[in-house]
Scaffold this motif. Structure first.
Motif, PDB file in Angstrom:
ATOM      1  N   PHE A 182       0.826  -1.205   0.000  1.00  0.00           N
ATOM      2  CA  PHE A 182       0.000   0.000   0.000  1.00  0.00           C
ATOM      3  C   PHE A 182       0.862   1.257   0.000  1.00  0.00           C
ATOM      4  CE2 PHE A 182      -2.098   3.507   2.150  1.00  0.00           C
ATOM      5  CZ  PHE A 182      -3.256   3.621   1.400  1.00  0.00           C
ATOM      6  N   VAL A 183       1.825   1.321   0.920  1.00  0.00           N
ATOM      7  CA  VAL A 183       2.659   2.520   1.018  1.00  0.00           C
ATOM      8  C   VAL A 183       3.507   2.690  -0.245  1.00  0.00           C
ATOM      9  CG1 VAL A 183       4.585   3.570   2.270  1.00  0.00           C
ATOM     10  CG2 VAL A 183       2.665   2.625   3.524  1.00  0.00           C
ATOM     11  N   GLY A 184       4.061   1.608  -0.750  1.00  0.00           N
ATOM     12  CA  GLY A 184       4.862   1.688  -1.974  1.00  0.00           C
ATOM     13  C   GLY A 184       4.046   2.153  -3.168  1.00  0.00           C
ATOM     14  N   THR A 185       2.853   1.592  -3.323  1.00  0.00           N
ATOM     15  CA  THR A 185       1.972   1.974  -4.430  1.00  0.00           C
ATOM     16  C   THR A 185       1.532   3.428  -4.299  1.00  0.00           C
ATOM     17  OG1 THR A 185       1.190  -0.305  -4.562  1.00  0.00           O
ATOM     18  CG2 THR A 185      -0.154   1.368  -5.640  1.00  0.00           C
ATOM     19  N   ALA A 186       1.182   3.839  -3.089  1.00  0.00           N
ATOM     20  CA  ALA A 186       0.756   5.229  -2.877  1.00  0.00           C
ATOM     21  C   ALA A 186       1.899   6.202  -3.159  1.00  0.00           C
ATOM     22  CB  ALA A 186       0.234   5.407  -1.454  1.00  0.00           C
ATOM     23  N   LEU A 187       3.114   5.847  -2.753  1.00  0.00           N
ATOM     24  CA  LEU A 187       4.269   6.709  -3.040  1.00  0.00           C
ATOM     25  C   LEU A 187       4.514   6.826  -4.543  1.00  0.00           C
ATOM     26  CD1 LEU A 187       6.909   5.792  -0.320  1.00  0.00           C
ATOM     27  CD2 LEU A 187       6.059   8.074  -0.849  1.00  0.00           C
ATOM     28  N   ILE A 188       4.441   5.707  -5.247  1.00  0.00           N
ATOM     29  CA  ILE A 188       4.640   5.731  -6.698  1.00  0.00           C
ATOM     30  C   ILE A 188       3.540   6.542  -7.376  1.00  0.00           C
ATOM     31  CG2 ILE A 188       4.596   4.288  -8.780  1.00  0.00           C
ATOM     32  CD1 ILE A 188       6.058   2.135  -7.074  1.00  0.00           C
ATOM     33  N   ALA A 189       2.293   6.330  -6.963  1.00  0.00           N
ATOM     34  CA  ALA A 189       1.180   7.061  -7.561  1.00  0.00           C
ATOM     35  C   ALA A 189       1.307   8.562  -7.315  1.00  0.00           C
ATOM     36  CB  ALA A 189      -0.148   6.542  -7.002  1.00  0.00           C
ATOM     37  N   ALA A 190       1.620   8.955  -6.090  1.00  0.00           N
ATOM     38  CA  ALA A 190       1.772  10.382  -5.772  1.00  0.00           C
ATOM     39  C   ALA A 190       2.923  10.993  -6.567  1.00  0.00           C
ATOM     40  CB  ALA A 190       1.990  10.571  -4.272  1.00  0.00           C
ATOM     41  N   THR A 191       4.012  10.260  -6.691  1.00  0.00           N
ATOM     42  CA  THR A 191       5.163  10.759  -7.451  1.00  0.00           C
ATOM     43  C   THR A 191       4.819  10.918  -8.927  1.00  0.00           C
ATOM     44  OG1 THR A 191       6.659   9.689  -5.889  1.00  0.00           O
ATOM     45  CG2 THR A 191       7.585  10.320  -8.007  1.00  0.00           C
ATOM     46  N   LEU A 192       4.141   9.938  -9.485  1.00  0.00           N
ATOM     47  CA  LEU A 192       3.758  10.027 -10.907  1.00  0.00           C
ATOM     48  C   LEU A 192       2.789  11.170 -11.168  1.00  0.00           C
ATOM     49  CD1 LEU A 192       3.373   6.258 -11.887  1.00  0.00           C
ATOM     50  CD2 LEU A 192       5.135   7.864 -12.648  1.00  0.00           C
ATOM     51  N   VAL A 193       1.799  11.313 -10.299  1.00  0.00           N
ATOM     52  CA  VAL A 193       0.835  12.410 -10.465  1.00  0.00           C
ATOM     53  C   VAL A 193       1.545  13.755 -10.351  1.00  0.00           C
ATOM     54  CG1 VAL A 193      -1.167  13.543  -9.404  1.00  0.00           C
ATOM     55  CG2 VAL A 193      -1.174  11.074  -9.771  1.00  0.00           C
ATOM     56  N   LEU A 194       2.453  13.879  -9.399  1.00  0.00           N
ATOM     57  CA  LEU A 194       3.213  15.120  -9.245  1.00  0.00           C
ATOM     58  C   LEU A 194       4.054  15.402 -10.490  1.00  0.00           C
ATOM     59  CD1 LEU A 194       4.135  17.487  -7.466  1.00  0.00           C
ATOM     60  CD2 LEU A 194       5.893  15.970  -6.538  1.00  0.00           C
ATOM     61  N   PHE A 195       4.737  14.386 -10.993  1.00  0.00           N
ATOM     62  CA  PHE A 195       5.568  14.554 -12.186  1.00  0.00           C
ATOM     63  C   PHE A 195       4.731  14.985 -13.392  1.00  0.00           C
ATOM     64  CE2 PHE A 195       7.440  12.768 -16.065  1.00  0.00           C
ATOM     65  CZ  PHE A 195       8.645  13.466 -16.083  1.00  0.00           C
TER      66      PHE A 195
END
Length: 157
Positions: free
Chosen positions: A11-24
């Motif tokens: 969950f934490v890994g997926t949320a971090l990746i998703a937040a990073t991608l959306v930010l990028f």
């Protein structure tokens, strides 16, 4: 317990990746195409809230929460274990308060029907991170305390 550990990590890994991608993507849209998504900042903010609370339970599980080692390092080996048990009891009490007030906030949000401005999701889904993270933290603190007491008993024999 292994499933819980894996679920938290995923969950934490997926949320971090998703937040990073959306930010990028939002940065690229803003600076190169003069476009902006209205929901990106809100999504990132709420993802970080969930990451913080679930990440807190991961820190308890791994025993890597910030602590003051001066007191713990100044006592004997048996004293360290006793002190750690007291610290864990205090942490559980604090988490119980977080659960109680977190659920109060969730119920209040459900009663008022609050929704997020851009994503238009129910606000209680965001507030639910507080009691969920606290419950997971209690599970890990209790598990650590039991393991500590078991080791303590075997070391005294």
């Amino acid at each position: 317990m292994r499933i819980l550990k894996k679920a938290e990590d995923v969950f934490v890994g997926t949320a971090l990746i998703a937040a990073t991608l959306v930010l990028f993507v939002n940065i690229v849209l803003r600076y190169f195409f003069d476009a902006n998504t209205t929901w990106a900042e809100e999504f990132i903010r709420y993802a970080m809230i969930w990451i913080a609370f679930i990440g807190s339970s991961i820190c308890f599980r791994r025993g890597i929460h910030v602590g003051v080692d001066l007191l713990i390092n100044s006592v004997s080996k048996a004293g360290k274990k006793v002190l750690q048990v007291y610290i864990n009891i205090i942490a559980v009490v604090f988490m119980i308060f977080l659960i109680k007030f977190g659920f109060d906030l969730v119920i209040f949000s459900m009663d008022t029907g609050q929704i997020t401005p851009s994503l238009e999701i129910k606000m209680y889904w965001i507030y639910l991170a507080i009691p969920v993270g606290a419950i997971l933290s209690i599970v890990h603190i209790i598990t650590q305390t039991i393991n500590l007491l078991r080791n303590y008993q075997t070391s005294l024999d």
